[in-house]
Design an enzyme around this catalytic site. Sequence first.
Site, PDB file in Angstrom:
ATOM      1  N   ARG A  94       0.855  -1.182   0.000  1.00 22.69           N
ATOM      2  CA  ARG A  94       0.000   0.000   0.000  1.00 22.69           C
ATOM      3  C   ARG A  94       0.894   1.236   0.000  1.00 22.69           C
ATOM      4  NH1 ARG A  94      -2.281   3.208   4.656  1.00 22.69           N
ATOM      5  NH2 ARG A  94      -3.884   4.520   3.726  1.00 22.69           N
ATOM      6  N   HIS A 121      -3.214  10.854   0.370  1.00 20.06           N
ATOM      7  CA  HIS A 121      -2.653  10.706   1.712  1.00 20.06           C
ATOM      8  C   HIS A 121      -2.089  12.088   2.112  1.00 20.06           C
ATOM      9  CE1 HIS A 121      -1.041   7.495   4.650  1.00 20.06           C
ATOM     10  NE2 HIS A 121      -0.749   8.650   5.193  1.00 20.06           N
ATOM     11  N   GLU A 135      -7.473   8.368   6.060  1.00 21.84           N
ATOM     12  CA  GLU A 135      -7.797   9.035   7.327  1.00 21.84           C
ATOM     13  C   GLU A 135      -8.345  10.449   7.168  1.00 21.84           C
ATOM     14  OE1 GLU A 135      -4.449   8.906   9.976  1.00 21.84           O
ATOM     15  OE2 GLU A 135      -4.502   6.730  10.144  1.00 21.84           O
ATOM     16  N   ASN A 152      -7.258   1.920  10.033  1.00 25.05           N
ATOM     17  CA  ASN A 152      -5.947   2.195  10.636  1.00 25.05           C
ATOM     18  C   ASN A 152      -6.146   2.274  12.136  1.00 25.05           C
ATOM     19  OD1 ASN A 152      -5.105   2.460   8.020  1.00 25.05           O
ATOM     20  ND2 ASN A 152      -4.569   4.624   8.160  1.00 25.05           N
ATOM     21  N   TYR A 189      -4.200   2.630  15.916  1.00 32.14           N
ATOM     22  CA  TYR A 189      -2.999   2.870  16.734  1.00 32.14           C
ATOM     23  C   TYR A 189      -3.267   2.723  18.230  1.00 32.14           C
ATOM     24  CZ  TYR A 189      -0.570   3.948  12.482  1.00 32.14           C
ATOM     25  OH  TYR A 189      -0.007   3.820  11.241  1.00 32.14           O
ATOM     26  N   GLU A 217      -3.260   0.113   8.269  1.00 31.50           N
ATOM     27  CA  GLU A 217      -2.084   0.591   9.012  1.00 31.50           C
ATOM     28  C   GLU A 217      -2.164   0.125  10.447  1.00 31.50           C
ATOM     29  OE1 GLU A 217      -1.195   4.830   9.067  1.00 31.50           O
ATOM     30  OE2 GLU A 217      -1.694   4.998   6.937  1.00 31.50           O
TER      31      GLU A 217
HETATM   32  C1  FCB Z   1      -1.233   7.667  10.466  1.00 24.79           C
HETATM   33  C2  FCB Z   1      -0.870   8.154   9.086  1.00 24.79           C
HETATM   34  C3  FCB Z   1       0.462   7.672   8.590  1.00 24.79           C
HETATM   35  C4  FCB Z   1       1.499   7.645   9.693  1.00 24.79           C
HETATM   36  C5  FCB Z   1       0.986   6.956  10.929  1.00 24.79           C
HETATM   37  C6  FCB Z   1       1.967   6.861  12.066  1.00 24.79           C
HETATM   38  O1  FCB Z   1      -2.167   8.520  11.037  1.00 24.79           O
HETATM   39  O2  FCB Z   1      -1.850   7.752   8.159  1.00 24.79           O
HETATM   40  O3  FCB Z   1       0.850   8.470   7.503  1.00 24.79           O
HETATM   41  O4  FCB Z   1       1.957   8.915   9.939  1.00 24.79           O
HETATM   42  O5  FCB Z   1      -0.173   7.602  11.384  1.00 24.79           O
END
Ligand code: FCB
Length: 429
Positions: free
Chosen positions: A71, A115, A160, A279, A281, A341
């Site tokens: 990707r 992006h 995002e 995505n 985190y 992600e």
């Molecule tokens: C996300 C982004 C990516 C990267 C990660 C750590 O929010 O999509 O580009 O910066 O965080």
Amino acid sequence: MAGFLYGASTASYQIEGAVHEDGRGPSIWDTFAHTPGRVRNGDTGDVACDHYHRWAEDVALLAGLGVGAYRFSIAWPRVVPAGSGAVNDKGLGFYDRLVDGLLERGIEPVPTLFHWDLPQALEDEGGWLDRETAYRFAEYAGHVAGRLGDRVHRFITLNEPVVHMAQGYAWGTHAPGRTLGLGALPVAHHQLLGHGLAVQALKAAGAREVWLTNNCTPVWSADEDRAAAAVYDGFHNRLFNDPVLLGSYPEFLLPGLEPHLRDGDLDIIRTPIDALGVNYYNPTLVGTASDGGDLPFEIRPVEGYPTTAFGWPVVPDGLTELLTGLQETYGDALPPIYITENGCSAEEGVADTFRVDYLQAHLGAVRAAAEAGVDVRGYFVWSLLDNFEWAEGYAQRFGLVHVDFDTQERTPRDSYRWFRDQCAKTSSS
Ligand code: FCB
């Protein structure tokens, strides 16, 4: 998990460099990074990982990893340097070569069309605050599909949109650096309209699959009642998932959105997608605002967990919670999910046990969600390489591969070898 797709992710401005080459126009990130005080250490993406020149070496790294898919993102200002009008053949030529290079190695290209590196010329006209940007995006999507669509079968429209709206237009910590607070809401609607129009343009050009990548977070409530948490969930998750999957906006956001909504917009936005890119985190802890500002919530630190070098809490179970929560909320309206992600910043060294543990735990969380009945079909690590981490410049390192930014030497980390074994196990199972 048989048939499960493993991949790695990157983004154009974070790795390519070569910002003046082959007719690329300026993007909002060039402008932002060159504005003193915006990015840590005054870092810019002018050179980044020099991927524009070293892409073949990076494709070889992907091949060594054994991923099924890659990707990456396409820089709109390379393809349409002024945001609208003339198409730059040399810019498309770069992605043409990259796609062929990937296919020769048996790696599926999965490009994201936006992006965050908007052509500066469009920002000068209002950027995503201007409805016209949505139409320009769909035109650009059509140009990309026209050139690559014979070999690329799955496209992602936006990355995002929530982060671009919030950090770029509400708080000003990302390009274009606007601090509009709630005035940033039209940016959500126009990005989503652009997404829907792009799905239609891509499908008309023969794309087999089109995905949208949303940043999603499980929202934890710091209060006994979930009132503040529900509002945050509305802004972060539902504002971007509901209209695409259900064809409606969360009701409490309508007063801010209605002046920008036209008849038929929601039908365009809910044009069916073939998968939702997620995505993940970390979870977000939300409590009632104590400062009496115009938002009723405030974000509190999530405590009691290890943290990444970025200070983000490591909560693998949050990913299971998120995926099962999406399934509960959207039921049959939820398409298959790909984690587009997930990853962590860690110390610079190549002996990155922290990252191996992180990835292992999060893959376990994906497996748990699949066992609980969620149709999750793949997992892309963020990121293949250390790269330009937006406002943090080169201070946060997310790569499976270490990059020496003085020499551009690439050195695979322990996590690269670990992930390679993971990919090999799956493809042989
Ligand atoms: C996300 C982004 C990516 C990267 C990660 C750590 O929010 O999509 O580009 O910066 O965080």
